[in-house]
Enzyme design. Sequence first.
Site, PDB file in Angstrom:
ATOM      1  CB  ALA A 265      -0.878   0.042   1.084  1.00  0.00           C
TER       2      ALA A 265
ATOM      3  CB  ALA B 150       2.910   4.266   4.473  1.00  0.00           C
TER       4      ALA B 150
ATOM      5  CB  SER C  29       2.254   0.081   5.460  1.00  0.00           C
ATOM      6  OG  SER C  29       3.389  -0.248   6.178  1.00  0.00           O
ATOM      7  CG  ASP C  30       6.314   2.567   0.611  1.00  0.00           C
ATOM      8  OD1 ASP C  30       7.542   2.081   1.119  1.00  0.00           O
ATOM      9  OD2 ASP C  30       6.111   3.056  -0.373  1.00  0.00           O
ATOM     10  CD1 TRP C  31      11.234   0.044   5.713  1.00  0.00           C
ATOM     11  CD2 TRP C  31       9.280  -0.833   4.535  1.00  0.00           C
ATOM     12  NE1 TRP C  31      11.090  -1.190   5.751  1.00  0.00           N
ATOM     13  CE2 TRP C  31      10.045  -1.662   5.047  1.00  0.00           C
ATOM     14  CE3 TRP C  31       8.191  -1.051   3.535  1.00  0.00           C
ATOM     15  CZ2 TRP C  31       9.930  -3.099   4.772  1.00  0.00           C
ATOM     16  CZ3 TRP C  31       7.997  -2.463   3.491  1.00  0.00           C
ATOM     17  CH2 TRP C  31       9.088  -3.477   3.990  1.00  0.00           C
TER      18      TRP C  31
END
Length: 837
Positions: free
Chosen positions: A200, A237, A233-235
Amino acid sequence: MHATAGFRPVDEASLQTKVDQLTLEQKVRLLTGADNWAIPAESAIGLRQVVMSDGPNGVRGLSWRDESNVSLLLPNVAAMAATWDEVLFVEVGQVLGDEAHRKGIDLVLGPGVNLHRTPLGGRNFEYFSEDPLLTAKLATAYVVGLQEKGISACVKHYVLNETEEERKTYNVDIDERTMREAQLLPFEMTVKVGAASLMASYNKLDGEPMTGNPRMNFGVLKGEWGFDGALISDWHATWADKPAAIAGGLDISMPGPDPEYSAIAYDLVRSGKLAESVVDASALRILRLAARVGGFEPAADKGPDHPPAAAVPWLRDVAARSMTLLKNDTVDGAALLPLAAGPKRVAIIGPMAKRPTYQGGGSACVTPPYVVAPIEPIRAAFGDGVEIVYAEGTPASRLLPDFDLAEISDPTDGTSGLCVTGFSADGEELINEHRDASKLLWSTASAGALATGVARIVVRFRLAITETGEHRLALSGCGEVIVAVGTRATAHIDIGTGTPGNFEIVVHPNQVIVPFAATAGETIDVEVTRLVTPEDYVGFLPLGFGHAKPSYCDRAGAIDEAVALAKSADLVLLFIGNTDEDEAEGYDRPSLSLPGRQDELAAGVLAANRRTVVVLNASSAVTMPWIAAASAAIWTGLGGQEYGNALADVLFGVNEPAGRLPATFPVQGEDAPVLSASPRNGRHTYSEGLRLGHRGYAAANRRPLFAFGHGLGYGRWTYEAAGVAVHPGADPADLGSIAAIVSVTLRNDADRASREVVQIYAEAADGDDEAAPLSLVGFTVATAGAGETISVSVPILARSLGRYGKAGWESPKGVRVLKVARSAVDPRLTIELPALG
């Protein structure tokens, strides 16, 4: 193709039993990472850590900028996308899968399938194309190949995170039809073949973060598409709204550990604000992902420290096939390429001949076992009978060059490299290591982490001086340093301010220059002390070094010298391009011009010698105000570790530059359907609708410099005939439904074998004013020997001809015109597709 064949069998009943065995506390711990790169273990159910690594053009493993952690470095994804070859991308996935096994990795964070909405997008080098169909098909093949090896793909960044500026906060406004037909297609297609995880993105859609967007995560992804994998999730995020992520369809928040995230999830359930079944559903998805990659089995032993030498010929071939011949004029009665015998004096000019860009900047970076610059393989290919002269002309990078490690030695033992030590505030030595790199990096919560309690890092080296005059030592990164160069006075220097976590500084560091005079033959001891602050323990601590000799090419007159050299030669090879700061995560490019004074260099060289081959070492589109004067030009992408060897193969005709551009090159930036990468008041409005990329040029009736799909290769192709067979009743709602098959007969008139990419474009349906006048609906790669006539079949998906309306997917009525073409602006045959209804 289906992408689950390599996974372990999944026993759904057993997984549900495991979820039922867990307490709420245990389940919420699964919702966030164990560290930077792993899903946490849970001994109560036999779950080990599931380990992730960045991809997409190499599997880095757990440490970054660590010369002991080497990985195969493939060409960048956009370069390989120029092959338009689905079979090749299955191989790409398989090679990366083998690399993941070698490094003990279960999940690779890739491929990235966002579109090249604007040619300024900093991360375009990681993404396949401006076109949704080309992106979707190649990404699907990549996922299939990777997951055949039992390694999970993580398709990213879901969705609409297509530029870097304000990427963590901007909101996207887009109409439903455009999003469904364009930006969502690559995600949907990879999900349908079995992608085991998605990432995401940071951005918002309709005001809701993608990490917590119920309509997109529950409604579209897990509902309509039936995705049964894990959404990660993206890091960092979820930083802005953790409750929304927990309740909005995200399964795993990365990185970890994040006790606050788990506590919020626990409290939401206990307070009755969130049904425990939501947490259970995420836990089940996490366990399903783990089961697929062997997460309930002991971790397999890692492989050798170095990647296999057997992969090298493949890397070389892929890099060559990814190159695109943009222009190849006849000079003195023959095409300039491939190079023929005859020149006695060859001038190699430009900054990318010795210091090319092998990969883009950011999380996609890996450390290869070696790299090959173009100049030496080209020198070897010409042989001893040809005089080779060289001039850099002008720098491409704002940063001074990395050290020549042959001129740097560790003062403690005399070996090539640096001595790095770290001390606590009271003087205790906590780090003592030898490094063979110009760029050092420490991080937190992963391999390569900075030892706890370090107050200062001391880097010492001995520099062998080979030129007399003023030298420059460059220090890059951020923070305060103390510098001692030989017997000169010690200087306290502030390299510059960092950013939260310093990721942006890793990619685009500050730089300060320390000048010093030196005499050839002497050696100078240098000591640099980086003072460590508490902020350095949150994210990254970068420290880099560079060195410019008095003869460095940013001096006055260097371009004039290069032009004079070009004028004296029988043939010129001009190497120009973008750097890993231009093609980089975290930043969009400010313009389409080449960095520095490279355009000035190109114009001067081309005016001096018409027998010039321009080699563009870049992934993204650039403007070329000098192109009319060039007799030949090759777009090489960022070619990976075998770049120089592959380029020599292409220049001398050993291999064919068979690429076709995956994105349009405009004459000037303003010609692009979308140019600006900057949000307005925190928003990106996709007002172009479906008229993105080459479709937008067609809609504006605007001729590009080099069209989407353009590429000459070394063949000469005649398109003889085309026909179409219709499949009545094909359903655009079904991604596998084929509406028609186009058959094409073509002939290679060249005196050598060649590859061709047969491209099929469809004109818009009558009355469809929202669609672009022309869109890509199918393609295939064809190979033919010298003089050979072949026939190929190109399936056309019903989805490619359909449209998304208020009631969902529908097939437009009426006859459609199909163009069989060599590029978006080069149709060769026209056929009519009868009404499908």
